[in-house]
Design a protein around this motif. Sequence first.
Motif, PDB file in Angstrom:
ATOM      1  N   ILE A   1     129.433  25.061  40.900  1.00  0.00           N
ATOM      2  CA  ILE A   1     130.816  24.626  40.711  1.00  0.00           C
ATOM      3  C   ILE A   1     131.009  23.337  41.502  1.00  0.00           C
ATOM      4  CG2 ILE A   1     133.234  25.133  41.214  1.00  0.00           C
ATOM      5  CD1 ILE A   1     132.221  26.766  38.919  1.00  0.00           C
ATOM      6  N   VAL A   2     131.526  22.300  40.830  1.00  0.00           N
ATOM      7  CA  VAL A   2     131.705  21.005  41.467  1.00  0.00           C
ATOM      8  C   VAL A   2     133.115  20.501  41.174  1.00  0.00           C
ATOM      9  CG1 VAL A   2     130.796  18.666  41.729  1.00  0.00           C
ATOM     10  CG2 VAL A   2     129.260  20.528  41.058  1.00  0.00           C
ATOM     11  N   GLU A   3     133.773  19.955  42.180  1.00  0.00           N
ATOM     12  CA  GLU A   3     135.062  19.297  41.962  1.00  0.00           C
ATOM     13  C   GLU A   3     134.860  18.121  41.008  1.00  0.00           C
ATOM     14  OE1 GLU A   3     138.176  19.762  43.008  1.00  0.00           O
ATOM     15  OE2 GLU A   3     137.872  21.488  44.346  1.00  0.00           O
ATOM     16  N   GLY A   4     135.737  17.992  40.030  1.00  0.00           N
ATOM     17  CA  GLY A   4     135.601  16.909  39.062  1.00  0.00           C
ATOM     18  C   GLY A   4     135.603  15.535  39.710  1.00  0.00           C
ATOM     19  N   SER A   5     136.334  15.399  40.828  1.00  0.00           N
ATOM     20  CA  SER A   5     136.388  14.105  41.522  1.00  0.00           C
ATOM     21  C   SER A   5     135.048  13.720  42.116  1.00  0.00           C
ATOM     22  CB  SER A   5     137.448  14.146  42.619  1.00  0.00           C
ATOM     23  OG  SER A   5     137.154  15.180  43.558  1.00  0.00           O
ATOM     24  N   GLY A   6     134.125  14.683  42.253  1.00  0.00           N
ATOM     25  CA  GLY A   6     132.819  14.395  42.834  1.00  0.00           C
ATOM     26  C   GLY A   6     131.728  14.172  41.810  1.00  0.00           C
ATOM     27  N   LEU A   7     132.093  14.053  40.534  1.00  0.00           N
ATOM     28  CA  LEU A   7     131.120  13.873  39.463  1.00  0.00           C
ATOM     29  C   LEU A   7     131.220  12.489  38.844  1.00  0.00           C
ATOM     30  CD1 LEU A   7     131.438  17.260  37.538  1.00  0.00           C
ATOM     31  CD2 LEU A   7     129.530  16.547  38.992  1.00  0.00           C
ATOM     32  N   GLN A   8     130.097  12.016  38.326  1.00  0.00           N
ATOM     33  CA  GLN A   8     130.065  10.776  37.553  1.00  0.00           C
ATOM     34  C   GLN A   8     129.329  11.036  36.248  1.00  0.00           C
ATOM     35  OE1 GLN A   8     128.191   7.818  40.132  1.00  0.00           O
ATOM     36  NE2 GLN A   8     130.176   6.834  40.359  1.00  0.00           N
ATOM     37  N   LYS A   9     129.873  10.525  35.160  1.00  0.00           N
ATOM     38  CA  LYS A   9     129.177  10.622  33.888  1.00  0.00           C
ATOM     39  C   LYS A   9     127.974   9.680  33.899  1.00  0.00           C
ATOM     40  CE  LYS A   9     133.377  11.731  31.311  1.00  0.00           C
ATOM     41  NZ  LYS A   9     134.277  11.365  30.190  1.00  0.00           N
ATOM     42  N   ILE A  10     126.892  10.101  33.268  1.00  0.00           N
ATOM     43  CA  ILE A  10     125.689   9.281  33.213  1.00  0.00           C
ATOM     44  C   ILE A  10     125.743   8.411  31.959  1.00  0.00           C
ATOM     45  CG2 ILE A  10     123.184   9.311  32.962  1.00  0.00           C
ATOM     46  CD1 ILE A  10     123.124  11.805  34.650  1.00  0.00           C
ATOM     47  N   PRO A  11     125.766   7.087  32.125  1.00  0.00           N
ATOM     48  CA  PRO A  11     125.840   6.205  30.964  1.00  0.00           C
ATOM     49  C   PRO A  11     124.519   6.182  30.210  1.00  0.00           C
ATOM     50  CG  PRO A  11     125.574   4.917  32.958  1.00  0.00           C
ATOM     51  CD  PRO A  11     125.734   6.344  33.392  1.00  0.00           C
ATOM     52  N   PRO A  12     124.541   5.874  28.917  1.00  0.00           N
ATOM     53  CA  PRO A  12     123.296   5.758  28.154  1.00  0.00           C
ATOM     54  C   PRO A  12     122.523   4.516  28.577  1.00  0.00           C
ATOM     55  CG  PRO A  12     125.165   5.064  26.815  1.00  0.00           C
ATOM     56  CD  PRO A  12     125.736   5.596  28.091  1.00  0.00           C
TER      57      PRO A  12
ATOM     58  N   GLU B   1     128.453  17.092  28.375  1.00  0.00           N
ATOM     59  CA  GLU B   1     128.241  15.779  29.011  1.00  0.00           C
ATOM     60  C   GLU B   1     127.243  15.898  30.156  1.00  0.00           C
ATOM     61  OE1 GLU B   1     132.280  13.218  28.380  1.00  0.00           O
ATOM     62  OE2 GLU B   1     132.340  14.741  29.966  1.00  0.00           O
ATOM     63  N   MET B   2     126.434  14.847  30.325  1.00  0.00           N
ATOM     64  CA  MET B   2     125.487  14.791  31.444  1.00  0.00           C
ATOM     65  C   MET B   2     126.147  14.061  32.604  1.00  0.00           C
ATOM     66  SD  MET B   2     122.947  16.503  30.396  1.00  0.00           S
ATOM     67  CE  MET B   2     121.806  16.168  31.759  1.00  0.00           C
ATOM     68  N   VAL B   3     126.026  14.646  33.788  1.00  0.00           N
ATOM     69  CA  VAL B   3     126.722  14.118  34.962  1.00  0.00           C
ATOM     70  C   VAL B   3     125.783  14.125  36.167  1.00  0.00           C
ATOM     71  CG1 VAL B   3     129.026  14.805  34.197  1.00  0.00           C
ATOM     72  CG2 VAL B   3     127.609  16.434  35.484  1.00  0.00           C
ATOM     73  N   THR B   4     126.177  13.360  37.173  1.00  0.00           N
ATOM     74  CA  THR B   4     125.465  13.371  38.452  1.00  0.00           C
ATOM     75  C   THR B   4     126.475  13.580  39.567  1.00  0.00           C
ATOM     76  OG1 THR B   4     123.958  12.113  39.885  1.00  0.00           O
ATOM     77  CG2 THR B   4     125.599  10.842  38.691  1.00  0.00           C
ATOM     78  N   GLY B   5     126.024  14.231  40.633  1.00  0.00           N
ATOM     79  CA  GLY B   5     126.879  14.527  41.771  1.00  0.00           C
ATOM     80  C   GLY B   5     126.104  15.344  42.778  1.00  0.00           C
ATOM     81  N   THR B   6     126.819  15.980  43.701  1.00  0.00           N
ATOM     82  CA  THR B   6     126.193  16.844  44.692  1.00  0.00           C
ATOM     83  C   THR B   6     126.328  18.287  44.240  1.00  0.00           C
ATOM     84  OG1 THR B   6     126.695  15.293  46.486  1.00  0.00           O
ATOM     85  CG2 THR B   6     126.179  17.549  47.112  1.00  0.00           C
ATOM     86  N   PHE B   7     125.184  18.923  43.915  1.00  0.00           N
ATOM     87  CA  PHE B   7     125.174  20.298  43.434  1.00  0.00           C
ATOM     88  C   PHE B   7     124.479  21.180  44.468  1.00  0.00           C
ATOM     89  CE2 PHE B   7     124.407  18.674  38.785  1.00  0.00           C
ATOM     90  CZ  PHE B   7     125.567  17.915  38.851  1.00  0.00           C
ATOM     91  N   ASP B   8     124.679  22.491  44.304  1.00  0.00           N
ATOM     92  CA  ASP B   8     123.861  23.449  45.034  1.00  0.00           C
ATOM     93  C   ASP B   8     122.425  23.389  44.509  1.00  0.00           C
ATOM     94  OD1 ASP B   8     126.157  24.320  46.307  1.00  0.00           O
ATOM     95  OD2 ASP B   8     126.396  26.097  45.033  1.00  0.00           O
TER      96      ASP B   8
END
Length: 334
Positions: A103-114, A90-97
């Motif tokens: 490694i990212v907490e799942g609560s800090g990720l959002q799936k990218i809609p088509p 899955e493609m996601v957006t969030g705050t990464f290094d």
Amino acid sequence: MKNNRQILLAKRQVGVPDSSTFTLVKTDIPIPKENEVLVRSHYLSVDPYMRGRMNNIKSYANPFQVGEPLTGDSIGEVISSRHPDFSTGEMVTGTFDWADYSIVEGSGLQKIPPGAPITSHLHVTGMTGLTAYFGLLDIGKPVPGETVVVSGAAGAVGMVVGQIAKIKGCRVVGIAGSYKKTTFLKDELGFDEVINYKNVQDIAQALQNVCPNGIDIYYDNVGGKISDAAITLLNFHGRVPLCGQISMLNSENKELGPRLFTTIIRRSILLKGFIYSDYKEHFEEGRKELAQWLNEGKIKYKENIVEGLENAPDAFLGLFRGENLGKQMVKVIE
């Protein structure tokens, strides 16, 4: 096996950062724990506010730590997940290094809609787009026929501000720093007037020439002399969303400008500083409307994409050299 490259903050910098501010290291690919996700970076957002996080001062975002990776808004692919809401691929957006893998907490990720181009989730419908949206509409409160001036107008925030102002029926003046930028703002985005501040000796006079009836909203991305000039031209009940001060982020000494409070009082001017997370409860509303305008062709954008994680520091430094037209990003994966 050390297959993960990271860009670390090498030292605190006084004044303008340079390549010695950063260092690239290789580490092992991390393994996610419970409720964590391992993501592989595809695109990193490069933003001026990161300069402030390089200083060890209290602000709205915690400072970067020397010897630790820089972080920022990013787009990536789920490689391994121990969170129930995310699956491999899955493609996601969030705050990464600033790294190949994070490694990212799942609560800090959002799936990218088509639908919209994937990179637009780092600008038009991401942080910079939402910054433009809420700053202009909530603080600026544009009214059809008003004059809106935008500094830093060729940046990711500024160009969206100007286009929203046009959607709302305003007359829009953009300030930028090159012929290429001002031409794009006028010919491609429909700004009514543009000023190349590097080609004028008196910015206050240049603004007065294109704003003969004064300024109703000044969207401030740069601070400094440009903002001093714009504020003196504000009309009664003028509004100033204070978004950024890029012209002063690398100042070694505090600058003293004109004392404008008397003007602000006499004209009942509103100046309000803000950050986009002030509006987090309304993010979905903003994303929805921005996505609609994007799909309808009412908002256009420009991207400046630098290839390679190793070039992320130079992409960041390019912000302060005025090199970017539109959103500055780094493409990590080939």
